[in-house]
Design a protein around this motif. Structure first.
Motif, PDB file in Angstrom:
ATOM      1  N   TYR A   1     -37.275 -12.261  -8.018  1.00  0.00           N
ATOM      2  CA  TYR A   1     -36.762 -13.567  -7.599  1.00  0.00           C
ATOM      3  C   TYR A   1     -37.666 -14.198  -6.559  1.00  0.00           C
ATOM      4  O   TYR A   1     -37.791 -15.419  -6.493  1.00  0.00           O
ATOM      5  CB  TYR A   1     -35.312 -13.453  -7.117  1.00  0.00           C
TER       6      TYR A   1
ATOM      7  N   PRO B   1     -34.779  -6.733  -8.086  1.00  0.00           N
ATOM      8  CA  PRO B   1     -34.458  -8.169  -8.033  1.00  0.00           C
ATOM      9  C   PRO B   1     -35.222  -8.908  -6.940  1.00  0.00           C
ATOM     10  O   PRO B   1     -35.664 -10.036  -7.161  1.00  0.00           O
ATOM     11  CB  PRO B   1     -32.948  -8.199  -7.760  1.00  0.00           C
ATOM     12  N   PHE B   2     -35.382  -8.256  -5.783  1.00  0.00           N
ATOM     13  CA  PHE B   2     -36.021  -8.961  -4.671  1.00  0.00           C
ATOM     14  C   PHE B   2     -37.421  -9.427  -5.062  1.00  0.00           C
ATOM     15  O   PHE B   2     -37.786 -10.582  -4.855  1.00  0.00           O
ATOM     16  CB  PHE B   2     -36.083  -8.053  -3.434  1.00  0.00           C
TER      17      PHE B   2
ATOM     18  N   GLY C   1     -30.290  -3.490   2.240  1.00  0.00           N
ATOM     19  CA  GLY C   1     -29.384  -2.382   2.002  1.00  0.00           C
ATOM     20  C   GLY C   1     -27.926  -2.760   2.161  1.00  0.00           C
ATOM     21  O   GLY C   1     -27.040  -2.012   1.793  1.00  0.00           O
TER      22      GLY C   1
ATOM     23  N   GLY D   1     -31.313 -10.190  -4.552  1.00  0.00           N
ATOM     24  CA  GLY D   1     -32.593  -9.797  -3.965  1.00  0.00           C
ATOM     25  C   GLY D   1     -32.461  -9.253  -2.561  1.00  0.00           C
ATOM     26  O   GLY D   1     -32.916  -8.141  -2.265  1.00  0.00           O
TER      27      GLY D   1
ATOM     28  N   ARG E   1     -31.243   2.570  -6.147  1.00  0.00           N
ATOM     29  CA  ARG E   1     -32.237   1.630  -5.656  1.00  0.00           C
ATOM     30  C   ARG E   1     -32.970   2.191  -4.465  1.00  0.00           C
ATOM     31  O   ARG E   1     -32.388   2.906  -3.666  1.00  0.00           O
ATOM     32  CB  ARG E   1     -31.546   0.374  -5.162  1.00  0.00           C
ATOM     33  N   GLU E   2     -34.219   1.798  -4.344  1.00  0.00           N
ATOM     34  CA  GLU E   2     -34.938   2.117  -3.116  1.00  0.00           C
ATOM     35  C   GLU E   2     -34.516   1.137  -2.051  1.00  0.00           C
ATOM     36  O   GLU E   2     -34.356  -0.042  -2.300  1.00  0.00           O
ATOM     37  CB  GLU E   2     -36.441   1.980  -3.342  1.00  0.00           C
ATOM     38  N   LYS E   3     -34.330   1.627  -0.864  1.00  0.00           N
ATOM     39  CA  LYS E   3     -33.932   0.751   0.224  1.00  0.00           C
ATOM     40  C   LYS E   3     -35.104   0.535   1.175  1.00  0.00           C
ATOM     41  O   LYS E   3     -36.120   1.210   1.095  1.00  0.00           O
ATOM     42  CB  LYS E   3     -32.756   1.370   0.988  1.00  0.00           C
ATOM     43  N   GLY E   4     -34.909  -0.373   2.088  1.00  0.00           N
ATOM     44  CA  GLY E   4     -35.918  -0.590   3.110  1.00  0.00           C
ATOM     45  C   GLY E   4     -36.952  -1.597   2.685  1.00  0.00           C
ATOM     46  O   GLY E   4     -36.965  -2.060   1.541  1.00  0.00           O
TER      47      GLY E   4
ATOM     48  N   GLN F   1     -31.287  -5.652  -1.794  1.00  0.00           N
ATOM     49  CA  GLN F   1     -32.289  -4.622  -2.053  1.00  0.00           C
ATOM     50  C   GLN F   1     -33.148  -4.418  -0.810  1.00  0.00           C
ATOM     51  O   GLN F   1     -33.534  -3.296  -0.472  1.00  0.00           O
ATOM     52  CB  GLN F   1     -33.169  -5.051  -3.224  1.00  0.00           C
ATOM     53  N   LEU F   2     -33.405  -5.526  -0.115  1.00  0.00           N
ATOM     54  CA  LEU F   2     -34.256  -5.472   1.073  1.00  0.00           C
ATOM     55  C   LEU F   2     -33.504  -4.885   2.258  1.00  0.00           C
ATOM     56  O   LEU F   2     -34.019  -4.021   2.971  1.00  0.00           O
ATOM     57  CB  LEU F   2     -34.714  -6.888   1.407  1.00  0.00           C
TER      58      LEU F   2
END
Lengths: 255, 223
Positions: free
Chosen positions: A195, A191-192, B83, B77, A2-5, B80-81
């Motif tokens: 959703y 998901p962020f 971490g 969700g 996953r990409e973070k941040g 992901q934001l």
């Protein structure tokens, strides 16, 4: 993986926006269908609960109590995975979902209708009887039209609840907004984004309903004869100097 | 069609353990909802426009988003934001608390408005500071109006908490599902779970009714 941040990937959302909107359309359609069925059923139950026959009254109250006490999630898996499998009934997810929603919803609406019907002044029924109207005419032409006015806010609230509740139908794979968001979130590992979009769409839907209800309320109030409807949402001020002029005790809300 | 009581009896202890988890989540979610709801109500009744605006925006958001969406948003969700992962129990509590905050905010607002403004005036006349007047004069009286609707909110959260198995909390329905897949007895186990949950919600509603009656008994009646 996953990409973070903090990176809200607008591109992936836009790419799938048509699917999301289509799914939300299904959510709205399911909610409207459930509401329509529940209105018919709820009206019958409410009329039954205010009738003269004791057995009917008891049955109608039982219906109201039971289905207001059951959680939708529990009922839907009981109906879909418990009952349908045991009885070997093959029912598609979407109609099963609509029926279950309508069943629960009918209990809430029946209670709204019942209290609304009972709020109408007895004198109205008596006046109808004095004019020689039939029981049916008194109910449908005199009592119901007046009762509807006081019920509008509660019915509107119920509709927003039903729209939100459609999301639970995702657990039986009704391809509405939540189910679609889940599968897109899994496909894209975002998901962020999905959703959040789902949440935003629901907020928009609920806001539209809330606004429509407020408009309907205002229109109906304008047509009301001699204070049949108390202006809802206006707090009664019992003290003259109660609050300072620049301090209105209200929020934008009708409940 | 026969009802297999044996499997129900054998699964019941595990299901009841799961039930405890559901109730715990509902209680913690309610606590979060009470704290946030009080904050929202106070903001909404504020003198200035900006806090009132924040309160209505909060209400619109929290009331518009379905609980299930919140659960997924918080559980899948947010990590992901940020971490950082969040446990399913904590995610369920946060989601319930956020949804409940809108309903509790309404309960507090209505309760505070139901207190006679003369009480605030009396406190002002006695020279009480605003915060003292709120905590010692207005809020205790408002509490009476808040009991019944708060119980309704709690019952709503308890019903909402039944969906926590979707994010993997091993609650009663999770266990019912697991066992029924192994033994093919979904009807028995889901019926049992449903009945237990209905009994609990009805019991909580009755309890609220009793508490309300008791509070009413001590009430000074005005002419």
């Amino acid at each position: 993986m996953r990409e973070k941040g903090f990176a809200f990937d607008l591109g992936v959302v836009l790419a799938h926006l048509p699917e999301m909107l289509g799914a939300f359309g299904l959510s709205v359609a399911v909610a409207v269908a459930a509401m329509a069925l529940a209105t018919a059923a709820g009206l019958l139950v409410a009329v039954g609960a205010t009738s003269r026959w004791r057995v009917l009254v008891a049955l109608c109250f039982a219906h109201i109590q039971v289905f207001r006490g059951v959680a939708l999630y529990v009922l839907i898996i009981w109906v879909y995975f418990g009952l349908a499998i045991t009885l070997q009934v093959n029912i598609a997810p979407t109609p099963a979902g609509i029926l279950t929603l309508a069943l629960l919803d009918s209990a809430y609406l029946a209670e709204i209708f019942r209290t609304g019907l009972q709020k109408v002044d007895r004198g109205q029924r008596e006046a109808g009887a004095a004019l020689g109207l039939s029981d049916g005419a008194i109910l449908w032409r005199v009592v119901v039209p007046q009762a509807v006015r006081s019920m509008i806010p509660a019915i509107g609230n119920q509709f927003t609840d039903v729209l939100k509740d459609t999301s639970i139908l995702a657990v039986i794979a009704v391809p509405e907004l939540m189910y679609t968001s889940q599968s897109l979130a899994q496909q894209t590992y975002r998901p962020f984004e999905f959703y959040t979009v789902a949440g935003v769409l629901f907020v928009i839907g609920v806001s539209v309903i809330t606004y429509a209800v407020r408009v309907a309320e205002r229109r109906v109030r304008r047509g009301a004869v001699r204070g049949v409807v108390a202006p809802a949402g206006v707090p009664m001020v019992t003290s003259v100097s109660g609050r300072e002029p620049g301090e209105p005790p209200r929020m934008e809300d009708e409940r | 069609m026969s009802f297999d009581f044996d499997i129900v009896l054998r699964t019941l202890p595990a299901m009841l353990q799961g039930l405890v988890l559901t109730v715990e989540i509902a209680v913690w979610g309610f606590v979060v909802a009470v704290v946030l709801g009080l904050l929202v109500a106070v903001l909404g009744l504020a003198r200035y426009r900006t806090p009132r605006w924040i309160a209505s925006a909060w209400l619109a958001l929290m009331r518009g988003v379905p609980l299930l969406v919140f659960m997924y948003w918080v559980y899948y969700g947010l990590p992901q934001l940020t971490g950082a992962t969040i446990g399913s129990f904590a995610a369920a509590v946060v989601a319930l608390g956020l949804t409940g905050s809108a309903y509790m905010g309404e309960v507090f607002r209505a309760g505070l408005l139901a207190v006679d403004p003369g009480q605030q005036e009396a406190a002002d006349a006695l020279g009480l500071p605003r915060s003292t007047a709120f905590w010692r004069v207005v809020l205790p009286q408002a509490a009476r109006f808040m009991v019944a609707p708060s119980v309704n909110v709690f019952v709503g959260l308890l019903k909402g908490a039944t969906i926590v198995s979707v994010i993997g909390v091993a609650d009663m329905l999770y266990i019912a599902k697991k066992v029924s897949v192994q033994t093919f007895t979904p009807f028995e186990l889901y019926t049992t779970a449903g009945l237990i949950l209905v009994v609990i919600t009805v019991a909580v509603a009755l309890l609220g009714f009793v508490v309300e009656r008791r509070l009413d008994r001590g009430r000074v009646r005005h002419a």
